[in-house]
Design an enzyme around this catalytic site. Structure first.
Site, PDB file in Angstrom:
ATOM      1  N   GLU A   1       0.847  -1.194   0.000  1.00 28.33           N
ATOM      2  CA  GLU A   1       0.000   0.000   0.000  1.00 28.33           C
ATOM      3  C   GLU A   1       0.887   1.250   0.000  1.00 28.33           C
ATOM      4  O   GLU A   1       1.803   1.368   0.824  1.00 28.33           O
ATOM      5  CB  GLU A   1      -0.917   0.050   1.237  1.00 28.33           C
TER       6      GLU A   1
ATOM      7  N   GLU B   1       4.928   5.011   3.654  1.00 29.32           N
ATOM      8  CA  GLU B   1       4.340   6.277   4.088  1.00 29.32           C
ATOM      9  C   GLU B   1       5.434   7.337   4.199  1.00 29.32           C
ATOM     10  O   GLU B   1       6.441   7.121   4.850  1.00 29.32           O
ATOM     11  CB  GLU B   1       3.626   6.075   5.438  1.00 29.32           C
TER      12      GLU B   1
ATOM     13  N   ASP C   1      -2.482  12.054  -2.496  1.00 30.19           N
ATOM     14  CA  ASP C   1      -2.549  13.530  -2.510  1.00 30.19           C
ATOM     15  C   ASP C   1      -2.848  14.008  -3.933  1.00 30.19           C
ATOM     16  O   ASP C   1      -2.109  13.670  -4.858  1.00 30.19           O
ATOM     17  CB  ASP C   1      -1.223  14.118  -2.015  1.00 30.19           C
TER      18      ASP C   1
HETATM   19  C1  LIG Z   1      -4.574  11.863   1.691  1.00 29.40           C
HETATM   20  S1  LIG Z   1      -3.579  10.819   2.653  1.00 29.40           S
HETATM   21  C2  LIG Z   1      -4.417   9.230   2.524  1.00 29.40           C
HETATM   22  C3  LIG Z   1      -3.975   8.254   3.589  1.00 29.40           C
HETATM   23  C4  LIG Z   1      -4.683   6.889   3.533  1.00 29.40           C
HETATM   24  N1  LIG Z   1      -4.388   6.218   2.285  1.00 29.40           N
HETATM   25  C5  LIG Z   1      -6.166   7.039   3.719  1.00 29.40           C
HETATM   26  O1  LIG Z   1      -6.893   6.848   2.734  1.00 29.40           O
HETATM   27  O2  LIG Z   1      -6.580   7.329   4.848  1.00 29.40           O
HETATM   28  C6  LIG Z   1      -2.184  10.556   1.593  1.00 29.40           C
HETATM   29  C7  LIG Z   1      -1.029   9.912   2.313  1.00 29.40           C
HETATM   30  O3  LIG Z   1      -0.040   9.548   1.363  1.00 29.40           O
HETATM   31  C8  LIG Z   1       1.236   9.930   1.871  1.00 29.40           C
HETATM   32  N2  LIG Z   1       2.075  10.130   0.683  1.00 29.40           N
HETATM   33  C9  LIG Z   1       1.935  11.099  -0.243  1.00 29.40           C
HETATM   34  N3  LIG Z   1       2.849  10.963  -1.225  1.00 29.40           N
HETATM   35  C10 LIG Z   1       3.592   9.882  -0.897  1.00 29.40           C
HETATM   36  C11 LIG Z   1       4.699   9.227  -1.509  1.00 29.40           C
HETATM   37  N4  LIG Z   1       5.202   9.667  -2.675  1.00 29.40           N
HETATM   38  N5  LIG Z   1       5.226   8.147  -0.903  1.00 29.40           N
HETATM   39  C12 LIG Z   1       4.695   7.679   0.265  1.00 29.40           C
HETATM   40  N6  LIG Z   1       3.645   8.265   0.889  1.00 29.40           N
HETATM   41  C13 LIG Z   1       3.095   9.340   0.312  1.00 29.40           C
HETATM   42  C14 LIG Z   1       0.968  11.172   2.672  1.00 29.40           C
HETATM   43  O4  LIG Z   1       1.984  11.412   3.633  1.00 29.40           O
HETATM   44  C15 LIG Z   1      -0.374  10.830   3.313  1.00 29.40           C
HETATM   45  O5  LIG Z   1      -0.225  10.149   4.545  1.00 29.40           O
END
Ligand SMILES: C[S@@+](CC[C@H](N)C(=O)[O-])C[C@H]1O[C@@H](n2cnc3c(N)ncnc32)[C@H](O)[C@@H]1O
Length: 213
Positions: free
Chosen positions: A38, A63, A113
């Site tokens: 994930e 993450e 994001d």
């Molecule tokens: C909008 S949140 C969604 C979190 C989770 N998937 C949910 O649906 O509750 C997006 C998450 O992706 C992480 N994230 C964004 N870009 C990333 C990357 N390139 N690699 C790893 N994590 C990333 C952010 O830090 C954040 O915790």
């Protein structure tokens, strides 16, 4: 600031240097069970649910936000999830550096994001080079699953998926039985999904399979 005091994430945190190259997940987990990953695993809510539903499958959560990665790893330790490891890192780099060809049964990306401003679109995770790498690491028959609330990002995802011909678009099916009491409209049961349902947002989902199983 930590989300919880006295975190003990180490047993469930996968910390490797770039020099480690492609990883042997059989050594990491001590078995040869199938592997799913994930991206953007946040506090680990989805990892917790799916690793309980599929105890004979191994899971990696990647993450970027350190405090979430540490919280999720500690959460997996507290809940004795020996089939889960959490990585603190940037996902596209980590996949390219560390994930061998044909190694994943599934890749889950839920509520990535959206980077809504045009000048930030290049920061979006879903891009053609990234999808090429997804094709490389999926096993034949392996599935990419995407969910977003953001209509413009979804249109971009669809355009990227249609532009390439290496993955077959298929209908999205829920990856995990949803918890009793999950709000109506839930698809994957993540924290952001729950929050967005409360705000009345609607979701789009897409899935694609690597042919050749
Ligand atoms: C909008 S949140 C969604 C979190 C989770 N998937 C949910 O649906 O509750 C997006 C998450 O992706 C992480 N994230 C964004 N870009 C990333 C990357 N390139 N690699 C790893 N994590 C990333 C952010 O830090 C954040 O915790």
């Amino acid at each position: 600031m930590a989300l919880r005091p006295n975190l003990q994430p180490d047993t469930h945190l996968l910390n490797v240097t770039d020099e480690a190259g492609k990883l042997d997940f059989r050594t990491i987990f001590g078995n040869d069970h199938p592997l799913e990953l994930e991206i953007g695993s946040g506090k680990g809510t989805f990892l917790l649910a799916i690793s309980e539903a599929k105890p004979q499958t191994n899971f990696i959560g990647i993450e970027w936000a350190r405090e979430y990665a540490l919280f999720a790893a500690d959460r997996m330790r507290r809940r004795s999830r020996d089939n889960v490891r959490v990585v603190h890192g940037e996902a596209s780099w980590w996949l390219r550096c560390h994930v061998p060809d044909n190694s994943l049964q599934a890749l889950h990306i839920y509520f990535p994001d959206p980077w809504p401003k045009t000048r930030h679109h290049k920061r979006r995770l879903i891009q053609v080079p990234f999808i090429k790498d997804v094709h490389r690491i999926l096993a034949p028959g392996g599935k990419l699953r995407l969910v977003t609330d953001h209509a413009d990002y979804f249109a971009h995802m669809q355009a990227v998926l249609k532009e390439q011909t290496w993955l077959d678009l298929v209908e999205f099916d829920s990856p995990v039985p949803l918890a009793a009491g999950a709000p109506q409209g839930s698809i994957v049961g993540t924290n952001f999904e729950r929050k967005y349902i409360a705000e009345g947002r609607t979701f789009n989902a897409a899935a694609a399979v690597k042919p050749g199983a």
